[in-house]
Design a protein around this motif. Structure first.
Motif, PDB file in Angstrom:
ATOM      1  N   THR A 299     -21.904 -15.313   4.718  1.00 41.05           N
ATOM      2  CA  THR A 299     -23.246 -15.740   4.646  1.00 41.05           C
ATOM      3  C   THR A 299     -23.782 -15.293   3.409  1.00 41.05           C
ATOM      4  O   THR A 299     -23.798 -13.998   2.991  1.00 41.05           O
ATOM      5  N   SER A 300     -24.161 -16.251   2.468  1.00 44.86           N
ATOM      6  CA  SER A 300     -25.211 -15.814   1.273  1.00 44.86           C
ATOM      7  C   SER A 300     -26.570 -16.023   1.310  1.00 44.86           C
ATOM      8  O   SER A 300     -26.906 -16.701   2.208  1.00 44.86           O
ATOM      9  N   ASN A 330     -21.887  -6.948   4.487  1.00 48.72           N
ATOM     10  CA  ASN A 330     -22.365  -8.239   3.507  1.00 48.72           C
ATOM     11  C   ASN A 330     -23.179  -7.854   2.570  1.00 48.72           C
ATOM     12  O   ASN A 330     -24.187  -7.145   2.602  1.00 48.72           O
ATOM     13  N   GLN A 332     -24.975  -9.238   0.610  1.00 52.14           N
ATOM     14  CA  GLN A 332     -26.478  -9.864   0.408  1.00 52.14           C
ATOM     15  C   GLN A 332     -27.298  -9.554   1.576  1.00 52.14           C
ATOM     16  O   GLN A 332     -28.347 -10.325   1.582  1.00 52.14           O
ATOM     17  N   TYR A 457     -15.719 -13.806  -6.616  1.00 50.52           N
ATOM     18  CA  TYR A 457     -16.799 -14.823  -7.093  1.00 50.52           C
ATOM     19  C   TYR A 457     -17.001 -14.140  -8.604  1.00 50.52           C
ATOM     20  O   TYR A 457     -17.276 -13.049  -8.683  1.00 50.52           O
ATOM     21  N   TYR A 469     -18.275 -10.519  -7.419  1.00 54.05           N
ATOM     22  CA  TYR A 469     -18.529 -10.093  -6.132  1.00 54.05           C
ATOM     23  C   TYR A 469     -17.212 -10.288  -5.268  1.00 54.05           C
ATOM     24  O   TYR A 469     -16.267 -10.930  -5.975  1.00 54.05           O
ATOM     25  N   TRP A 473     -19.614 -10.460  -0.827  1.00 54.31           N
ATOM     26  CA  TRP A 473     -20.893 -10.582  -1.715  1.00 54.31           C
ATOM     27  C   TRP A 473     -21.094  -9.127  -2.015  1.00 54.31           C
ATOM     28  O   TRP A 473     -22.370  -8.931  -2.386  1.00 54.31           O
TER      29      TRP A 473
END
Length: 498
Positions: A299-300, A330, A332, A457, A469, A473
């Motif tokens: 999830t971003s 995560n 983010q 990423y 990332y 993330w």
């Protein structure tokens, strides 16, 4: 959460501005609803202490059940099955059997032909699973597993009663109406003793297995509601006319196994009109804050702002499904929880105009929200391009190795921004890498001096600095491009990548 980590969970909830935390699976069994000793070693007293900590910071606590579903490890089933477990039907033994018999004769095969998931018969204090029923007389249950679910195999005389239990693909049994009342009373006891104040009556359709149809649904919920000694926020995945008077809301829409924008989206949005017509609070259902797995990305912030913008458009709340490991891993999480707090504060303050709310409801619309002062925010429309793909291929000498993409900028001129992800190729080594990617717009080239591994990423927000990332993330490193980013004029442009 459990008693050992409740403080951490409450800290995350406060960062997002949430007023409830909810345990999706707190029980070691359904039926008696005994709390899992791993999370709540002191049973109800442990839960009570969790509730007291939450109350001290203005947060309420809830738990999830499947209403009248009964696990096979529950005392209603094992080691001595309760005779009130619901049956499809009953028959009698055609002859006596001992504790080792693997074939059991019955005078009527009808109830046993519907094998279901657990294929379980009950004889006195013993449960028996069977593979099939013979196709001809003498009617016989074949390949029987005696003493199933830790009951005791024993001898049974001819003409003894044998019944077929109703079960479900969740590998559970069901009660009769009297036992269902006992289960509701246990939930009342749990809530009144601990101070729990939220529940979802999931699986209410199981109440029909008592043989009393919709009445049994209503009876189960009403028995809880009438006997709780405090307000309990409650909902269900199916709404019934009578229970309109009891349910606080409906909040269903499942995120499991789908990307954020793909999980029952049309269903969730249609529900908002349904709730409006029926004077119900508007809720979008459950969304996940997750890690990358099974081909679905972590999830971003972009994912969550899409959810939050739809909530603002419909003036609807939602639930966030996550766990401590996901929150910690995560990269983010902090940005996501901050965004939840900002968007929800703006929504509840009535900050969005009717025209903005109409735009925000567009399922294809993307937006970003920034606070500029107390009680004031800026709302930015955002557009993400289609996903472009490039696969490195061997070319003949002198042939360009890049690819060309066409992208439309529907806004004013702005610098190139992108998210570049390296996907692993079957048979490729995890050490294979994309080295020094180049973007070209017109005659302006920009190169990022970086070595990107599979599932990493590279994110650029229009400035020379780029961010690398990992798959969840977490920031790996920052890199600087060899020049400023090219501008993308309004309209359709060609972007070359190699």
């Amino acid at each position: 959460f459990g008693e050992d980590n409740i403080d951490e969970i409450l800290e995350y909830a406060q960062k997002a501005g949430f007023k409830y935390i909810y345990h999706g699976g707190p029980f070691q069994n359904w039926g008696h609803f005994s709390l899992s000793p791993g999370d709540f070693p002191d049973g109800d007293k442990s839960m009570r202490r969790c509730v007291e900590k939450a109350t001290a910071v203005g947060i309420r606590v809830g738990v999830h059940t499947l209403s009248n579903f009964i696990n096979t490890n529950d005392p209603y089933v094992s080691p001595v099955p309760d005779p009130r477990l619901m049956r499809i039907g009953s028959s009698h033994l055609t002859g006596g059997i001992d504790e080792a018999s693997t074939e059991i004769g019955v005078d009527d095969p009808t109830p046993f032909r519907e094998q279901q998931t657990l294929s379980t018969a009950i004889m006195g204090q013993e449960l028996v699973q069977y593979r099939a029923v013979s196709e001809t007389e003498p009617w016989t249950l074949l390949d029987c597993k005696r003493g199933a679910f830790k009951t005791k195999a024993s001898a049974h005389p001819a003409k003894a009663d044998i019944g077929k239990l109703i079960d479900h693909p969740y590998r559970v049994f069901f009660p009769d109406l009297e036992m269902q009342d006992e289960m509701a009373d246990r939930l009342v006891e749990l809530f009144n003793n601990t101070g729990l104040q939220q529940i979802s009556f999931d699986g209410l359709e199981g109440c029909e297995r008592t043989g009393h149809g919709i009445y049994a649904h209503n009876r189960f919920v009403k028995r809880c509601f009438d006997n709780w000694n405090m307000e309990v926020v409650n909902d269900a995945s199916r709404l019934l006319h009578y229970l309109w008077h009891i349910h606080t809301r409906m909040n269903w829409g499942e995120p499991w196994g789908a990307a954020t924008r793909d999980g029952m989206t049309e269903y969730r949005f249609k529900n908002q009109d349904y709730f409006n017509r029926n004077l119900f609070p508007r809720m979008l259902g459950w969304f996940q804050l997750r890690l990358a797995s099974r081909g679905i990305g972590a999830t971003s912030l972009n994912d969550m702002e899409w959810v939050l913008s739809k909530g603002a458009g419909f003036d609807a709340g939602f639930a966030l499904s996550t766990g401590l490991s996901d929150l910690k891993t995560n990269g983010q999480t902090e940005a996501i929880l901050t965004a939840v707090r900002e968007w929800e504060e703006a929504r509840l303050a009535g900050a969005f105009s009717a025209e903005q709310r109409e735009r925000l409801r567009d399922p294809n619309g993307e937006f970003h929200l920034e606070r500029v002062a107390d009680g004031k925010w800026k709302l930015y429309p955002v557009k993400y391009s289609q996903i472009f793909s490039y696969q490195c291929e061997e070319r003949q000498p002198g042939e360009p190795v890049g690819t060309e993409w066409e992208q439309e900028n529907s806004f004013l001129q702005q610098p190139l921004s992108f998210i570049l992800r390296v996907l692993p190729e079957i048979g490729a080594s995890q050490e294979d890498a994309l080295v020094n990617p180049v973007f070209q717009v017109g005659f302006h080239h920009v190169t990022f001096p970086v070595r990107l591994l599979p599932n990493q990423y590279l994110v650029c927000d229009g400035h020379r600095q780029g961010y690398v990332y990992d798959v969840n993330w977490n920031l790996v490193e920052t890199v600087e491009a060899d020049s400023t980013l090219p501008d993308i004029p309004a309209g359709t442009q060609q972007i070359i990548f190699h």
